[in-house]
Design an enzyme around this catalytic site. Structure first.
Site, short mmCIF file in Angstrom:
data_model
loop_
_atom_site.label_atom_id
_atom_site.label_comp_id
_atom_site.label_asym_id
_atom_site.label_seq_id
_atom_site.Cartn_x
_atom_site.Cartn_y
_atom_site.Cartn_z
N ARG A 12 1.23 78.61 -21.28
CA ARG A 12 -0.05 78.95 -21.89
C ARG A 12 -0.72 80.13 -21.19
O ARG A 12 -1.18 81.07 -21.84
CB ARG A 12 -1.00 77.74 -21.85
CG ARG A 12 -0.55 76.53 -22.65
CD ARG A 12 -0.27 76.84 -24.10
NE ARG A 12 -1.42 77.46 -24.77
CZ ARG A 12 -1.32 78.21 -25.86
NH1 ARG A 12 -0.14 78.47 -26.39
NH2 ARG A 12 -2.41 78.72 -26.42
N ILE A 13 -0.81 80.09 -19.86
CA ILE A 13 -1.50 81.16 -19.16
C ILE A 13 -0.66 82.43 -19.13
O ILE A 13 -1.17 83.53 -19.37
CB ILE A 13 -1.88 80.72 -17.73
CG1 ILE A 13 -2.83 79.52 -17.79
CG2 ILE A 13 -2.54 81.88 -16.96
CD1 ILE A 13 -4.11 79.76 -18.56
N ARG A 81 15.95 80.20 -11.40
CA ARG A 81 15.31 79.01 -10.84
C ARG A 81 14.86 79.20 -9.40
O ARG A 81 13.89 78.61 -8.96
CB ARG A 81 16.26 77.81 -10.91
CG ARG A 81 16.50 77.31 -12.33
CD ARG A 81 17.39 76.08 -12.34
NE ARG A 81 17.60 75.60 -13.70
CZ ARG A 81 16.78 74.77 -14.34
NH1 ARG A 81 15.70 74.32 -13.73
NH2 ARG A 81 17.04 74.39 -15.58
N SER A 154 -9.13 77.73 -10.62
CA SER A 154 -8.83 77.09 -11.91
C SER A 154 -9.79 77.59 -12.96
O SER A 154 -10.81 78.23 -12.65
CB SER A 154 -8.95 75.56 -11.79
OG SER A 154 -10.31 75.20 -11.60
N CYS A 155 -9.49 77.28 -14.22
CA CYS A 155 -10.38 77.69 -15.30
C CYS A 155 -11.76 77.06 -15.14
O CYS A 155 -12.79 77.72 -15.34
CB CYS A 155 -9.78 77.34 -16.65
SG CYS A 155 -9.41 75.57 -16.86
N ARG A 200 -2.73 58.52 -19.15
CA ARG A 200 -2.03 59.60 -19.84
C ARG A 200 -0.75 59.13 -20.52
O ARG A 200 0.00 59.95 -21.03
CB ARG A 200 -1.75 60.75 -18.87
CG ARG A 200 -2.96 61.67 -18.74
CD ARG A 200 -2.69 62.85 -17.83
NE ARG A 200 -2.85 62.48 -16.43
CZ ARG A 200 -2.61 63.30 -15.42
NH1 ARG A 200 -2.18 64.54 -15.66
NH2 ARG A 200 -2.79 62.91 -14.17
N LYS A 214 -9.92 67.73 -9.16
CA LYS A 214 -10.21 68.22 -7.81
C LYS A 214 -11.32 69.27 -7.83
O LYS A 214 -11.46 70.06 -6.91
CB LYS A 214 -8.94 68.78 -7.17
CG LYS A 214 -7.85 67.74 -6.97
CD LYS A 214 -6.62 68.34 -6.32
CE LYS A 214 -5.54 67.27 -6.12
NZ LYS A 214 -4.30 67.85 -5.52
N ARG A 236 -10.41 64.24 -20.86
CA ARG A 236 -9.70 65.09 -21.83
C ARG A 236 -10.06 64.60 -23.23
O ARG A 236 -10.11 63.39 -23.49
CB ARG A 236 -8.19 64.99 -21.62
CG ARG A 236 -7.73 65.38 -20.20
CD ARG A 236 -7.39 66.83 -20.08
NE ARG A 236 -6.91 67.13 -18.73
CZ ARG A 236 -5.65 67.01 -18.34
NH1 ARG A 236 -4.73 66.56 -19.20
NH2 ARG A 236 -5.30 67.34 -17.10
N ASN A 318 -10.75 77.79 -21.80
CA ASN A 318 -10.00 77.54 -20.57
C ASN A 318 -8.68 78.31 -20.50
O ASN A 318 -8.08 78.39 -19.43
CB ASN A 318 -9.74 76.04 -20.39
CG ASN A 318 -9.27 75.36 -21.66
OD1 ASN A 318 -10.09 75.00 -22.51
ND2 ASN A 318 -7.97 75.17 -21.80
#
Length: 339
Positions: A12-13, A81, A154-155, A200, A214, A236, A318
């Site tokens: 995504r980022i 990798r 972080s976002c 989750r 965090k 979420r 985000n």
């Protein structure tokens, strides 16, 4: 000078960083020379071109063997990798943007450096032994040439830190709480399935799901004086993009809600222009999709109780806002290192 960038991790980022680079017109300042991603190149090209949250990419995208083309720009595609085996020296990479969400330690950063990169920027909070953590708009002026391994935080940290700084500078924060109302993420399940976090295990589209965060630690990293005086929780929600943060702080100086809004509005128009925005329209989360700001203060939701308790609601995309800050921090790192 054009900064030569490699991206490690094209999720995504990583993909939004490429889109933001081309949409913001900064190709004269940054060029992407390589992307390392374990997925196949055809899938990489498809997901760069077509995005459920952000729509079709305006640029032509095609894949030919080990290259991804955006317009006429060729980007080498790698499927390596081992960080130590990446050809950063051969490619003359100035800054690696590590967007895997997996790597974030000094050891990982040093592996990129050993492979030939001059600098590394992680797209998430890193370990405490990194050279520094940047929230662009707040502390990028503290970057030094010797800072080689950096985190872009972080976002949510990028969203809330500017607002906390503004309120603390103006009124003196004594303590605070933060609730992050975050869109669903890739570490959740489409339908009920096993996960180490039992919450989750549940279908992301069907529930509001509390998760660990965090963010409080991220806040005290920038404001050590708030140690043990800030707490954070996170949930979420069943949306795929855009996050809201409910911030409550007690302050030393008495204040009114309209004064708080005026402070934040002036900051958005002045010192924090492009980083913080201010809105009073009756908007909902989807209206902030593809917004490049780190934080958008919703002035309609500001409340003050007893002259000393301030509550604000702050929005952010985000993905898109954070991707734009990755580019900003990359340029800031290059400016101090290569001038």
């Amino acid at each position: 000078m054009t900064v030569r960038v490699a991206i490690n991790g094209f999720g995504r980022i990583g993909r939004n960083v490429v889109r933001a680079l081309y949409e913001s017109g900064r190709r004269a300042e940054i060029t992407v020379v390589a992307i390392n991603e374990l997925a196949d190149a055809a899938g990489m090209a498809h997901l760069l071109k077509y995005d459920t949250s952000h729509g079709r990419f305006a640029w032509e995208v095609r894949q030919e063997r080990d290259q991804l083309f955006v317009g006429d720009d060729a980007i080498r595609v790698l499927h390596e990798r081992s960080l130590q085996s990446l050809p950063w020296r051969e490619l003359g990479v100035d800054v690696v943007l590590d967007c895997t969400g997996v790597y974030g330690s000094r050891e990982h950063g040093e592996a990129h450096i050993a492979a030939g990169a001059k600098k590394v920027l992680f797209s998430h909070p890193g370990s405490n032994d990194l050279d520094t953590t940047v929230v662009y708009g707040v502390n990028q002026d503290q970057l030094r040439a010797e800072h080689r391994i950096v985190s872009n935080a972080s976002c949510t940290t990028n969203c809330i830190i500017p607002v906390i700084k503004l309120l603390d500078d103006a009124y003196g924060i004594e303590s605070g709480t933060v609730t992050t109302i975050h869109s669903a993420m890739h570490d959740q399940q489409v339908i009920d399935a096993y996960h180490p976090d039992l919450r989750r295990t549940r279908a992301a589209s069907q529930s509001i799901i509390p998760v660990d965060t965090k963010l409080a630690a991220g806040i005290t990293r920038f404001f050590p004086q708030f140690n043990d005086r800030f707490e954070a929780i996170a949930v979420r929600v069943p949306t795929i993009n855009v996050t809201a943060i409910d911030l409550s702080v007690t302050v030393k100086k008495p204040v009114k809600a309209n004064e708080v809004n005026l402070l934040l509005q002036k900051a958005a128009q002045g010192a924090f222009h492009g980083i913080v925005d201010y809105a009073e329209l009756p908007l909902v989360s989807v209206d902030f999709n593809h917004d490049p700001h780190s934080a958008i203060v919703d002035g309609t939701q500001t409340r003050v109780s007893g002259a000393h308790l301030i509550k604000t609601l702050v929005w952010c995309d985000n993905e898109w806002g954070f991707a734009n800050r990755m580019l900003d921090t990359t340029l800031a790192m290059a400016t101090v290192a290569f001038r």
